[in-house]
Design an enzyme around this catalytic site. Structure first.
Site, PDB file in Angstrom:
ATOM      1  N   HIS A   7      -2.947   1.198   3.391  1.00 13.87           N
ATOM      2  CA  HIS A   7      -2.583  -0.108   2.344  1.00 13.87           C
ATOM      3  C   HIS A   7      -2.676  -1.323   3.358  1.00 13.87           C
ATOM      4  CE1 HIS A   7      -0.533   2.715  -0.582  1.00 13.87           C
ATOM      5  NE2 HIS A   7      -2.135   2.880  -0.605  1.00 13.87           N
ATOM      6  N   CYS A  23      -9.040 -15.144   3.790  1.00  5.91           N
ATOM      7  CA  CYS A  23      -9.331 -15.774   2.579  1.00  5.91           C
ATOM      8  C   CYS A  23     -10.285 -15.696   1.212  1.00  5.91           C
ATOM      9  CB  CYS A  23     -10.070 -17.275   3.130  1.00  5.91           C
ATOM     10  SG  CYS A  23     -10.722 -18.790   2.368  1.00  5.91           S
ATOM     11  N   CYS A  52     -11.289 -23.619   5.459  1.00  8.19           N
ATOM     12  CA  CYS A  52     -12.337 -24.352   4.229  1.00  8.19           C
ATOM     13  C   CYS A  52     -11.296 -24.999   3.012  1.00  8.19           C
ATOM     14  CB  CYS A  52     -12.968 -23.341   3.844  1.00  8.19           C
ATOM     15  SG  CYS A  52     -12.065 -22.159   2.791  1.00  8.19           S
ATOM     16  N   THR A 100       8.273  10.358   2.159  1.00  5.06           N
ATOM     17  CA  THR A 100       6.543   9.516   1.405  1.00  5.06           C
ATOM     18  C   THR A 100       7.316  11.004   0.539  1.00  5.06           C
ATOM     19  OG1 THR A 100       5.210   9.623   0.596  1.00  5.06           O
ATOM     20  CG2 THR A 100       4.840  10.876   2.618  1.00  5.06           C
TER      21      THR A 100
END
Ligand SMILES: [Zn+2]
Length: 257
Positions: free
Chosen positions: A126, A134, A160, A200
């Site tokens: 995950h 980005c 950017c 889990t």
């Protein structure tokens, strides 16, 4: 809950000859470091409506139209991750890896604590809540603990100026193909001699299947969990207890063999 103080004799005997092992971990292992998860019993968002709102915030569609909402929840998860330390289960898993010729760890946890404890061959299916990507230029990065603590709004790309997203799998997104390929080659095609699943409830098929498949292919299988789960009846040994109590016993058995 009674704590298991020693491993079954036949498991100890089996561990003595092991050279390869796969371990699968989930939220229960993080919870023992004080990291609460956004789903499940005892989680941060135990209230069902609040849980649904959180799942919605952590979805691909919310990230697209309201990234600030996604980041409010992500930064909370990231702050828990940077404030937490590996627990005895994380350390035991790292020791197990060092003592074997072949080892793979598949984790659902996004807090990076396994790597921090020294685990190397990790498939964090995950992703990691501190990693960023980005949306515009694709540049990958990683938030420092200081940046996580100072995070007020949506972080922007240093190259950017585009909006960064967590480099983790959000609800409604596909699992990364490269990690699926590793999962198949390391756990399905030729499973390790022993596959252990810990902490889990294994609700995702890609988490339960490797241990069930390994058992069908004649490998040894172990489950460590405080409560029974859907894989309990499919494993050779289903041990009731906390990962932090039981995994150190397994590491000890392997390193003293
Ligand atoms: Zn960019």
């Amino acid at each position: 809950m009674a704590t298991l103080v020693e491993l079954p004799a036949d498991l100890l005997e089996a561990l003595a000859g092991i050279t390869s092992m796969g371990v699968i971990t989930g939220a229960g292992v993080s919870a023992e470091s004080g990291i609460q998860t956004y789903r499940g019993q005892g989680g941060l968002y135990d209230d069902e409506r609040e849980g649904d709102a959180t799942v919605e915030a952590l979805s691909a569609s919310t990230l697209n139209h309201d990234p600030a909402r996604t980041w409010r929840v992500v930064s909370e998860l990231a702050r828990m991750a940077v404030d937490a330390a590996p627990n005895p289960a994380h350390h035991a898993i790292a020791r197990i890896e060092q003592s074997l010729e072949r080892f793979v760890l598949l984790t659902q946890n996004v807090d990076g604590l396994h790597k921090l404890a020294g685990s190397r061959n990790v498939i964090d299916i995950h992703g990691d809540v501190l990693d960023t990507r980005c949306r515009d230029c694709g540049l990958r990065g990683r938030l420092t603990p200081d940046e996580v603590r100072a995070l007020q709004s949506t972080p922007l790309c240093s190259e950017c100026g585009g909006i960064l997203r967590p480099d983790a799998v959000l609800f409604g997104e596909m699992l990364p193909e490269d990690k699926i390929r590793r999962l198949h080659s390391e756990l399905y095609e030729d499973p390790p001699e022993l596959v252990l699943i810990a902490g889990t409830t294994a609700v995702f098929p890609y988490i339960a299947e490797p241990v069930v498949m390994a058992g069908r292919m004649g490998r040894l299988t172990v489950e460590v969990n405080p409560e029974p789960t859907i894989v309990s009846e499919h494993v050779r040994w289903s041990l009731r207890g906390r990962a932090g109590d039981i995994l150190p016993l397994i590491a000890e058995a392997l390193t003293s063999a």
